[in-house]
Design an enzyme around this catalytic site. Sequence first.
Site, mmCIF file in Angstrom:
data_model
loop_
_atom_site.group_PDB
_atom_site.id
_atom_site.type_symbol
_atom_site.label_atom_id
_atom_site.label_comp_id
_atom_site.label_asym_id
_atom_site.label_seq_id
_atom_site.Cartn_x
_atom_site.Cartn_y
_atom_site.Cartn_z
ATOM 1 N N THR A 120 0.851 -1.130 0.092
ATOM 2 C CA THR A 120 -0.083 0.117 -0.001
ATOM 3 C C THR A 120 0.777 1.284 -0.132
ATOM 4 O O THR A 120 2.001 1.281 0.405
ATOM 5 C CB THR A 120 -1.107 0.122 1.205
ATOM 6 N N ASP A 121 0.436 2.284 -0.531
ATOM 7 C CA ASP A 121 0.979 3.641 -0.558
ATOM 8 C C ASP A 121 0.927 4.241 1.057
ATOM 9 O O ASP A 121 1.770 5.185 1.310
ATOM 10 C CB ASP A 121 0.211 4.565 -1.192
ATOM 11 N N GLU A 122 0.132 3.639 1.957
ATOM 12 C CA GLU A 122 0.177 3.845 3.413
ATOM 13 C C GLU A 122 1.474 3.862 4.112
ATOM 14 O O GLU A 122 1.680 4.619 5.046
ATOM 15 C CB GLU A 122 -0.834 3.548 3.937
ATOM 16 N N TYR A 147 -1.574 -0.370 11.107
ATOM 17 C CA TYR A 147 -1.895 -1.309 9.654
ATOM 18 C C TYR A 147 -0.789 -0.748 8.955
ATOM 19 O O TYR A 147 -0.086 -1.780 8.448
ATOM 20 C CB TYR A 147 -3.275 -0.569 8.965
ATOM 21 N N LYS A 151 2.372 -3.118 7.271
ATOM 22 C CA LYS A 151 2.814 -3.518 6.030
ATOM 23 C C LYS A 151 3.810 -3.095 5.602
ATOM 24 O O LYS A 151 4.569 -3.593 4.746
ATOM 25 C CB LYS A 151 1.496 -2.780 5.189
#
Length: 331
Positions: A120-122, A147, A151
């Site tokens: 993810t870009d997060e 989260y 990741k």
Amino acid sequence: MRLLVTGGAGFIGANFVHAAVREHPDVHVTVLDALTYAGSAESLAPVADDVRLIHGDISDAELVEKLVAESDAVAHFAAETHVDNSLADPEAFLRTNVIGTFTLLESVRRHGIRLHHVSTDEVYGDLALEDPVRFTESTPYNPSSPYSATKAASDMLVRSWVRSYGVRATISNCSNNYGPYQHVEKFIPRQITNVLTGRRPKLYGAGANVRDWIHVTDHNRAVWRILSDGELGRTYLIGADGERDNLTVMRTLLRLMDRDPNDFEHVTDRAGHDLRYAIDPSVLRDELGWAPRHDDFESGLAETIEWYRDNESWWRPLKDASEAMYAERNQ
Ligand code: NAD
Ligand code: DAU
């Protein structure tokens, strides 16, 4: 090719499996999915005859070893994915996202199997609203939530298994997906199904936060391109130039559903709420020739609304429990 898809009964994974069966009939797909609250065999019903579904956990080393040994490649989607849940109870995120990815890495290492890790870009944290640069492959990691921290940890494990053990892996970091089969806990399906069940849509804070929306089928086409032609060891960023603030998305959605665009409630904001995500997808476009097909967000959103209207039996059983959980959090 024998392809193992972890998390293939979740939102993005199920859409990926549908496309794989439709577009690559020579590929034998096995799905490994723990069928948590976020996964459902029903999401695979349209392809049930063409796919082997194994109900199991990616942290189960014995099971993973057996399935990896029978495969030529692994597309790894399985994860705990909802930021609000990670804030309320992070433990499952550590187990699945970190230990689960570690377990897979050890098996692909032993068997020399190709792995694509979906991320993810997060992991990059957030940008200021007026920041002129977007995330690129070399943006430093700076995750904000449990989260995104897990990741980020899983991405780091993949990178180190590539470097230290020569594992044949690629990573992709994608922006916010929308489309069919997304759980009703997430922003867009939550608001659509709120309207469809007579509830008022709920906006966190003022709605100034910006997300970079991409249709799930475009994300999955990029994953397939990377799995087929990506350079081993590389990270690719996937995005469709779809930046919009949440207030704009909310009002667009209400207009498309023939509602007053201001008929929603402001609710308690998310702790540590990332302000803005934005992906620079030029490497993927230039090197792998990928381009999104859904380049009009509004028509993609209208199609998604239609899907939820037409598939109430898929989401109805999830809705009350999801809203009860939000009510407990004043959201
Ligand atoms: P989702 O929550 O809809 O689905 C996750 C799936 O993984 C479910 O089917 C669940 O049952 C399964 N799962 C969870 N724990 C498992 C375990 N221990 N073992 C086996 N299966 C398990 O998630 P999603 O939105 O489809 O996201 C898929 C992947 O894409 C994730 O890795 C996520 O981080 C990444 N991603 C998501 C988005 C997005 O906007 N949704 C954007 C970028 C990246
Ligand atoms: O950027 C990629 C990420 O996108 C993925 O890695 C995550 O798995 C996925 O869940 C998504 O994370 P977000 O936190 O951005 O998505 P979510 O749908 O939870 O929220 C989108 C935005 O909408 C966010 O700014 C919070 C806000 N929001 C969310 C909900 C559920 C609301 O305003 N109201 C809501 O009811």
